[in-house]
Write an enzyme that holds these catalytic residues in place. Sequence first.
Site, PDB file in Angstrom:
ATOM      1  N   ASP A  59       1.858  -4.171  -6.318  1.00 59.63           N
ATOM      2  CA  ASP A  59       1.297  -4.187  -7.669  1.00 59.63           C
ATOM      3  C   ASP A  59       1.668  -2.891  -8.399  1.00 59.63           C
ATOM      4  O   ASP A  59       1.358  -2.715  -9.579  1.00 59.63           O
ATOM      5  CB  ASP A  59      -0.217  -4.448  -7.661  1.00 59.63           C
ATOM      6  CG  ASP A  59      -0.997  -3.330  -6.994  1.00 59.63           C
ATOM      7  OD1 ASP A  59      -0.386  -2.417  -6.417  1.00 59.63           O
ATOM      8  OD2 ASP A  59      -2.248  -3.382  -7.041  1.00 59.63           O
ATOM      9  N   SER A  60       2.401  -2.003  -7.708  1.00 56.27           N
ATOM     10  CA  SER A  60       3.013  -0.856  -8.388  1.00 56.27           C
ATOM     11  C   SER A  60       3.933  -1.355  -9.496  1.00 56.27           C
ATOM     12  O   SER A  60       4.288  -0.594 -10.403  1.00 56.27           O
ATOM     13  CB  SER A  60       3.797   0.004  -7.393  1.00 56.27           C
ATOM     14  OG  SER A  60       4.653  -0.793  -6.583  1.00 56.27           O
ATOM     15  N   LYS A 128      -0.983  -8.581   0.933  1.00 60.98           N
ATOM     16  CA  LYS A 128      -1.607  -7.279   1.218  1.00 60.98           C
ATOM     17  C   LYS A 128      -2.798  -7.125   0.304  1.00 60.98           C
ATOM     18  O   LYS A 128      -2.741  -7.535  -0.872  1.00 60.98           O
ATOM     19  CB  LYS A 128      -0.615  -6.137   0.973  1.00 60.98           C
ATOM     20  CG  LYS A 128      -1.249  -4.754   1.120  1.00 60.98           C
ATOM     21  CD  LYS A 128      -0.224  -3.644   1.105  1.00 60.98           C
ATOM     22  CE  LYS A 128       0.129  -3.139  -0.286  1.00 60.98           C
ATOM     23  NZ  LYS A 128      -1.010  -2.623  -1.076  1.00 60.98           N
ATOM     24  N   GLU A 130      -6.065  -4.191  -0.723  1.00 58.18           N
ATOM     25  CA  GLU A 130      -6.559  -2.823  -0.559  1.00 58.18           C
ATOM     26  C   GLU A 130      -8.018  -2.806  -0.147  1.00 58.18           C
ATOM     27  O   GLU A 130      -8.821  -3.617  -0.636  1.00 58.18           O
ATOM     28  CB  GLU A 130      -6.418  -2.058  -1.890  1.00 58.18           C
ATOM     29  CG  GLU A 130      -4.980  -1.835  -2.306  1.00 58.18           C
ATOM     30  CD  GLU A 130      -4.853  -0.975  -3.572  1.00 58.18           C
ATOM     31  OE1 GLU A 130      -5.883  -0.424  -4.038  1.00 58.18           O
ATOM     32  OE2 GLU A 130      -3.727  -0.866  -4.081  1.00 58.18           O
ATOM     33  N   GLU A 197      -1.968   5.207   3.147  1.00 54.75           N
ATOM     34  CA  GLU A 197      -1.361   5.922   2.004  1.00 54.75           C
ATOM     35  C   GLU A 197      -2.055   7.265   1.782  1.00 54.75           C
ATOM     36  O   GLU A 197      -3.290   7.334   1.687  1.00 54.75           O
ATOM     37  CB  GLU A 197      -1.457   5.062   0.732  1.00 54.75           C
ATOM     38  CG  GLU A 197      -0.848   5.776  -0.487  1.00 54.75           C
ATOM     39  CD  GLU A 197      -0.581   4.883  -1.684  1.00 54.75           C
ATOM     40  OE1 GLU A 197      -0.751   3.654  -1.575  1.00 54.75           O
ATOM     41  OE2 GLU A 197      -0.194   5.442  -2.734  1.00 54.75           O
TER      42      GLU A 197
HETATM   43  O1  KIV Z   1       1.928  -1.388  -4.796  1.00 52.10           O
HETATM   44  C1  KIV Z   1       2.609  -0.717  -3.994  1.00 52.10           C
HETATM   45  O2  KIV Z   1       3.791  -0.453  -4.207  1.00 52.10           O
HETATM   46  C2  KIV Z   1       1.946  -0.262  -2.774  1.00 52.10           C
HETATM   47  C3  KIV Z   1       2.693   0.676  -1.893  1.00 52.10           C
HETATM   48  C4  KIV Z   1       2.654   2.038  -2.448  1.00 52.10           C
HETATM   49  C5  KIV Z   1       2.192   0.645  -0.489  1.00 52.10           C
HETATM   50  O3  KIV Z   1       0.840  -0.640  -2.525  1.00 52.10           O
END
Ligand code: KIV
Length: 299
Positions: A59-60, A128, A130, A197
């Site tokens: 989600d980056s 994934k 969080e 992280e």
């Molecule tokens: O969204 C992302 O790119 C991430 C990574 C930094 C692990 O969660």
Amino acid sequence: MSTRPRTPGHGAPAPGKLPITELAEMKARGQAIAMVTAYDAPSGRLADSAGADVILVGDSAAMTVLGHDSTVPATMEEMLVLTRATTRGAHRPLVVADMPFGSFQVSDEEAVTNAIRFVKEAGADAVKLEGAGTMLSRVHAIVGAGVPVMGHIGLTPQSATALGGFRAQGRTAEKAIRLCEDALALEAAGCFSLVLEAVPAPVATRITQRLAIPTIGIGAGGGTDGQVLVWHDLLGLYDGRSPRFVKRYAELAEAIEAAVGQYVSDVRERRFPEDVHTYSMPEDELAAFEEAVAVTERV
Ligand code: KIV
């Protein structure tokens, strides 16, 4: 264009796909796992041909691709489009879709529904999410529905405000113990892997030793089972300031700017296109065309 069939449902892996169980075997063999983010078909294809084991459609993307200031605004629909594009380009690596903020916090049911959308509509191999604590039941529910889950603790950007900003986590004994407990709880809830992280290296190493599942570090030192970097950071494409744990392997923003600048000046100076960039036609056809145009101009 690939004709490789995608896995129907979420049964056997598609041909050539790295089996998810291979990650635990890599940990057992002490073989480092290389994970990188990607957000579209070309980056998925390049990450695949470069040999990445796991691709995270992070989600980056909200920041690197969509231009937001944080990851929070990313929506399910946006993440589905990006994941779908990435799975079209990447074949061998496992593709993990990042569940955006708001897509799993409300209830186990909503989390399962959204996780299944990533698999069915976008071809993701896993998701994934969080956090730990109340998120443990989400992990349990999604894994129970047959979708593999990667956990993510330490600096969790979706809750950066609550964590006091984008800063390292687990830097006191008490907080480090809490991280260890969260990691063990996520493993027990069914995660197949865990992102750590911005965690002090000795803490990440200790967690890695305690877990049977592989850990993937970002800003967590060299003692984790694998590493992940964000595509735009790694390639020097992101114009924001990169965190200290980023290593830039290229300066592509400069290269792109120089190339596009050259193109712009070639257009302005009429150096582009050249003969090699254009199409010809048979002489007699051209003559007939000119003749026909001349006739219409005379009337
Ligand atoms: O969204 C992302 O790119 C991430 C990574 C930094 C692990 O969660």
